[in-house]
Design an enzyme around this catalytic site. Sequence first.
Site, PDB file in Angstrom:
ATOM      1  N   ARG A 130      21.820  -9.621  11.005  1.00  0.00           N
ATOM      2  CA  ARG A 130      21.264 -10.963  11.274  1.00  0.00           C
ATOM      3  C   ARG A 130      21.341 -11.299  12.774  1.00  0.00           C
ATOM      4  NH1 ARG A 130      20.353 -10.130   6.617  1.00  0.00           N
ATOM      5  NH2 ARG A 130      20.279 -11.651   4.925  1.00  0.00           N
ATOM      6  N   GLU A 139      25.120 -19.024   9.868  1.00  0.00           N
ATOM      7  CA  GLU A 139      24.006 -18.136  10.210  1.00  0.00           C
ATOM      8  C   GLU A 139      22.792 -18.917  10.720  1.00  0.00           C
ATOM      9  OE1 GLU A 139      20.594 -15.786   9.426  1.00  0.00           O
ATOM     10  OE2 GLU A 139      21.406 -16.203   7.429  1.00  0.00           O
ATOM     11  N   SER A 188      20.619 -18.126   3.219  1.00  0.00           N
ATOM     12  CA  SER A 188      22.066 -18.022   3.430  1.00  0.00           C
ATOM     13  C   SER A 188      22.474 -18.905   4.602  1.00  0.00           C
ATOM     14  CB  SER A 188      22.468 -16.585   3.765  1.00  0.00           C
ATOM     15  OG  SER A 188      22.077 -15.721   2.746  1.00  0.00           O
TER      16      SER A 188
END
Length: 336
Positions: A161, A332, A236
């Site tokens: 990510r 995130e 997420s």
Amino acid sequence: MFQNKISLKPYNTFGINVYADSFVSISALPKLKKIISKNKNVFILSGGSNILFTKNIAQPVVHINLKGKDILKNSNKTDFVFVKAQAGENWHEFVLWCIDNNFGGLENLSLIPGNVGTSPMQNIGAYGVEVKDCFYELEALEIETGKIKTFKKDECKFGYRDSVFKNIYKGKYIIINVTFQLSTSKHQHNTSYGAIQKALDDKQIEKPTIKDISNVVIAIRQSKLPDPKKIGNSGSFFKNPVIPILQFNKLKKEYSNIPHYPISDKLVKVPAGWLVEQCGFKGKRFGDAGVHKNQALVLVNYGNATGEEIFNLAQKILKSVNNKFGIDLEIEVNVL
Ligand code: EPU
């Protein structure tokens, strides 16, 4: 040209109602270059799928709406193709278009919200595949100089990510298009992720096509993850933490069923969703801010939550996970 006082609610998948003092949606590169030449302090907005707005945006907001897909000529090779997609193309529609053309590689990434242009920024990933696996190069506009620069794969420094566009080049470039290298025959299927293989077995599909894999991924995502069109969310909210094996071994003594994936002989990845669920947050709702009932990693907006309410809930979760497990989760999503 710029419009004043525009709600960004339709432009972020969390559905947070903040306002841009001024806003423009750009569908042609020359226009983008012109705006950037006059104003370097812009806020670049793409698919709005990895962002939590907690306040109104005073900077001019430039929405990247560049469209177009090109199949690039590849005369020497026959088993793969290069496809260039403009940044404003919707990611899932692009994946489906690739599958319809029998271009393989992105099928595991079906139904991920967002646009093509932001897919390399956080190196989107799901079910054993990341964008970097099919990435060839991208073109980006350097805000300071107005020049277009090509970034090859190794220059993007893709991680979990992560890429240079989230780190050293944050706010410095606007990604305008991405070129992918996709297979046209001998597709490399990635069905190793348990739930995919099980779903294929259940359907008695022994030799899946890329379309079969896409369909299965769509079904799995729909069963676990909320559709942002119905319930605001940003996928997420936290990254899965990587912890030292010594710390993991201590946790395992207390929680023998803790799910985990070895990263190296010293490090172990633990699913953040499990940690959040163990802290009792799964399915909990605080006003219009909540934690999804099927996936504790996903924070949701049931309608009129503010960005601050979602952020406060995230803080509560961070504290609770730290108290219980001694693990600091990392957010995130970009919080603004
Ligand atoms: N789990 C729980 N409770 C939960 C959620 C998960 O116990 O509420 C456990 C599951 O039982 C399983 C493990 O956690 O053992 C992993 O769960 P899952 O397979 O659903 O994947 P994840 O680690 O929670 C990651 C990505 C997702 C991606 C899936 C599938 C991150 C931060 N998230 O989730 O990405 O779709 O794997 O590959 O890496 C996204 O980035 O927006 C996203 C949805």
